[in-house]
Motif scaffolding. Structure first.
Motif, PDB file in Angstrom:
ATOM      1  N   LEU A  45       0.825  -1.196   0.000  1.00 51.03           N
ATOM      2  CA  LEU A  45       0.000   0.000   0.000  1.00 51.03           C
ATOM      3  C   LEU A  45       0.864   1.252   0.000  1.00 51.03           C
ATOM      4  N   ARG A  46       0.340   2.320  -0.570  1.00 54.97           N
ATOM      5  CA  ARG A  46       1.126   3.531  -0.796  1.00 54.97           C
ATOM      6  C   ARG A  46       1.497   4.265   0.489  1.00 54.97           C
ATOM      7  N   TYR A  47       0.612   4.263   1.463  1.00 54.51           N
ATOM      8  CA  TYR A  47       0.798   5.112   2.640  1.00 54.51           C
ATOM      9  C   TYR A  47       1.095   4.296   3.894  1.00 54.51           C
ATOM     10  N   ARG A  48       1.975   4.825   4.710  1.00 54.01           N
ATOM     11  CA  ARG A  48       2.314   4.142   5.963  1.00 54.01           C
ATOM     12  C   ARG A  48       1.137   4.150   6.937  1.00 54.01           C
ATOM     13  N   THR A  49       0.243   5.108   6.785  1.00 55.74           N
ATOM     14  CA  THR A  49      -0.916   5.192   7.677  1.00 55.74           C
ATOM     15  C   THR A  49      -2.088   4.337   7.203  1.00 55.74           C
ATOM     16  N   ALA A  50      -1.897   3.543   6.155  1.00 57.34           N
ATOM     17  CA  ALA A  50      -2.980   2.688   5.656  1.00 57.34           C
ATOM     18  C   ALA A  50      -3.381   1.667   6.723  1.00 57.34           C
ATOM     19  N   ASN A  51      -4.653   1.378   6.801  1.00 52.51           N
ATOM     20  CA  ASN A  51      -5.176   0.395   7.747  1.00 52.51           C
ATOM     21  C   ASN A  51      -4.929  -0.999   7.175  1.00 52.51           C
ATOM     22  N   THR A  52      -4.015  -1.736   7.786  1.00 50.76           N
ATOM     23  CA  THR A  52      -3.661  -3.075   7.300  1.00 50.76           C
ATOM     24  C   THR A  52      -4.194  -4.177   8.201  1.00 50.76           C
ATOM     25  N   ALA A  53      -5.081  -3.839   9.117  1.00 58.95           N
ATOM     26  CA  ALA A  53      -5.609  -4.838  10.049  1.00 58.95           C
ATOM     27  C   ALA A  53      -6.412  -5.907   9.305  1.00 58.95           C
ATOM     28  N   PRO A  54      -6.293  -7.169   9.704  1.00 64.63           N
ATOM     29  CA  PRO A  54      -7.026  -8.254   9.019  1.00 64.63           C
ATOM     30  C   PRO A  54      -8.540  -8.068   9.075  1.00 64.63           C
ATOM     31  N   GLU A  55      -9.038  -7.494  10.147  1.00 65.03           N
ATOM     32  CA  GLU A  55     -10.482  -7.316  10.317  1.00 65.03           C
ATOM     33  C   GLU A  55     -10.900  -5.855  10.133  1.00 65.03           C
ATOM     34  N   ALA A  56     -10.192  -5.130   9.272  1.00 64.93           N
ATOM     35  CA  ALA A  56     -10.505  -3.712   9.052  1.00 64.93           C
ATOM     36  C   ALA A  56     -11.919  -3.564   8.499  1.00 64.93           C
ATOM     37  N   ARG A  57     -12.614  -2.532   8.971  1.00 65.68           N
ATOM     38  CA  ARG A  57     -13.990  -2.289   8.552  1.00 65.68           C
ATOM     39  C   ARG A  57     -14.161  -0.832   8.133  1.00 65.68           C
ATOM     40  N   VAL A  58     -15.129  -0.599   7.279  1.00 67.24           N
ATOM     41  CA  VAL A  58     -15.583   0.758   6.998  1.00 67.24           C
ATOM     42  C   VAL A  58     -17.039   0.854   7.448  1.00 67.24           C
ATOM     43  N   ASP A  59     -17.648   2.007   7.289  1.00 64.91           N
ATOM     44  CA  ASP A  59     -18.987   2.204   7.843  1.00 64.91           C
ATOM     45  C   ASP A  59     -20.102   1.656   6.960  1.00 64.91           C
ATOM     46  N   ILE A  60     -20.007   1.873   5.653  1.00 64.46           N
ATOM     47  CA  ILE A  60     -21.094   1.486   4.744  1.00 64.46           C
ATOM     48  C   ILE A  60     -20.506   0.977   3.437  1.00 64.46           C
ATOM     49  N   CYS A  61     -21.187   0.027   2.843  1.00 63.60           N
ATOM     50  CA  CYS A  61     -20.835  -0.452   1.508  1.00 63.60           C
ATOM     51  C   CYS A  61     -22.123  -0.574   0.703  1.00 63.60           C
ATOM     52  N   ALA A  62     -22.105  -0.110  -0.542  1.00 61.16           N
ATOM     53  CA  ALA A  62     -23.272  -0.207  -1.425  1.00 61.16           C
ATOM     54  C   ALA A  62     -22.797  -0.489  -2.837  1.00 61.16           C
ATOM     55  N   ARG A  63     -23.581  -1.233  -3.570  1.00 65.96           N
ATOM     56  CA  ARG A  63     -23.220  -1.577  -4.947  1.00 65.96           C
ATOM     57  C   ARG A  63     -24.019  -0.733  -5.947  1.00 65.96           C
TER      58      ARG A  63
END
Length: 210
Positions: A45-63
């Motif tokens: 990933l480009r940034y050192r601050t990227a979230n690399t946690a295995p169980e990383a989540r975001v708030d919403i996903c829509a298709r």
């Protein structure tokens, strides 16, 4: 407004998340809250601050929001513009910094691994929106207007009022610390935005709807 004791900041965040998800369900498929991102498999990933946690989540996903068939991932941040860490910056600069932090944490990972798009939704506690959030809700108003066969200005005005009241209610909760049951989300499947505005006495021309 910044203290996390008692979970009030989380409640403020969750109400906006749930309201946005309920609006997305009117126009998109496969809408979910707190979706888990796919795990990394050697990607750089480009940034050192990227979230690399295995169980990383975001708030919403829509298709199908920005592009047909493609998933859009959203993550919400609500910040206090009067906090000590923001005193030396303009509001525009603080909006940009908060958007950039979210993009650096999730954007590259979602693009490479989940093959979706990422949009940060940044608000102030007083109801202001960062540029990407304004673009998102403008697009959402367009889609809801077409789906409901209602004037776009009425849909955008109702949306803006509903978000503002959610943030105001949450701000009062943070300041007063009042314990109350979380209100259930409004069922908007049969909502007539134009009639609701008329009944409420809300003037569209005073809301600054874009």
């Amino acid at each position: 407004m910044t203290c996390k004791k008692g979970g009030f900041v989380c409640i403020r965040h969750d109400e906006v998340r749930d309201l946005t998800a309920s609006m997305l369900r009117e126009v998109c498929q496969d809408v979910s809250t707190e979706p888990t991102l796919l795990p990394l498999d050697g990607e750089l990933l480009r940034y050192r601050t990227a979230n690399t946690a295995p169980e990383a989540r975001v708030d919403i996903c829509a298709r199908g929001f920005w592009t047909r068939g493609q998933r859009t991932f959203l993550d919400i941040r609500i910040f206090d513009p009067m906090a000590a860490s923001h005193r030396e910056l303009s509001l525009e600069a603080v909006h940009h910094r908060n958007e950039l932090e979210k993009i650096r944490a999730y954007g590259d990972r979602i693009l490479q691994v989940d093959h979706g798009t990422f949009t940060p939704l940044v608000f102030t506690t007083s109801g202001g929106m960062a540029p990407k959030a304004r673009s998102f809700y403008s697009r959402l108003a367009d889609l809801m207007s077409v789906k409901k066969h209602q004037p776009r200005s009425s849909v955008a005005a109702w949306m803006r009022c509903r978000l503002s009241f959610s943030l105001l209610r949450s701000a009062l909760l943070c300041l007063r610390g009042t314990r109350y049951s979380t209100p259930s989300n409004t069922d908007i499947s049969d909502l007539d935005c134009e009639a609701t505005l008329v009944e409420s006495g809300i003037r569209v021309d005073r809301l600054g709807i874009e």
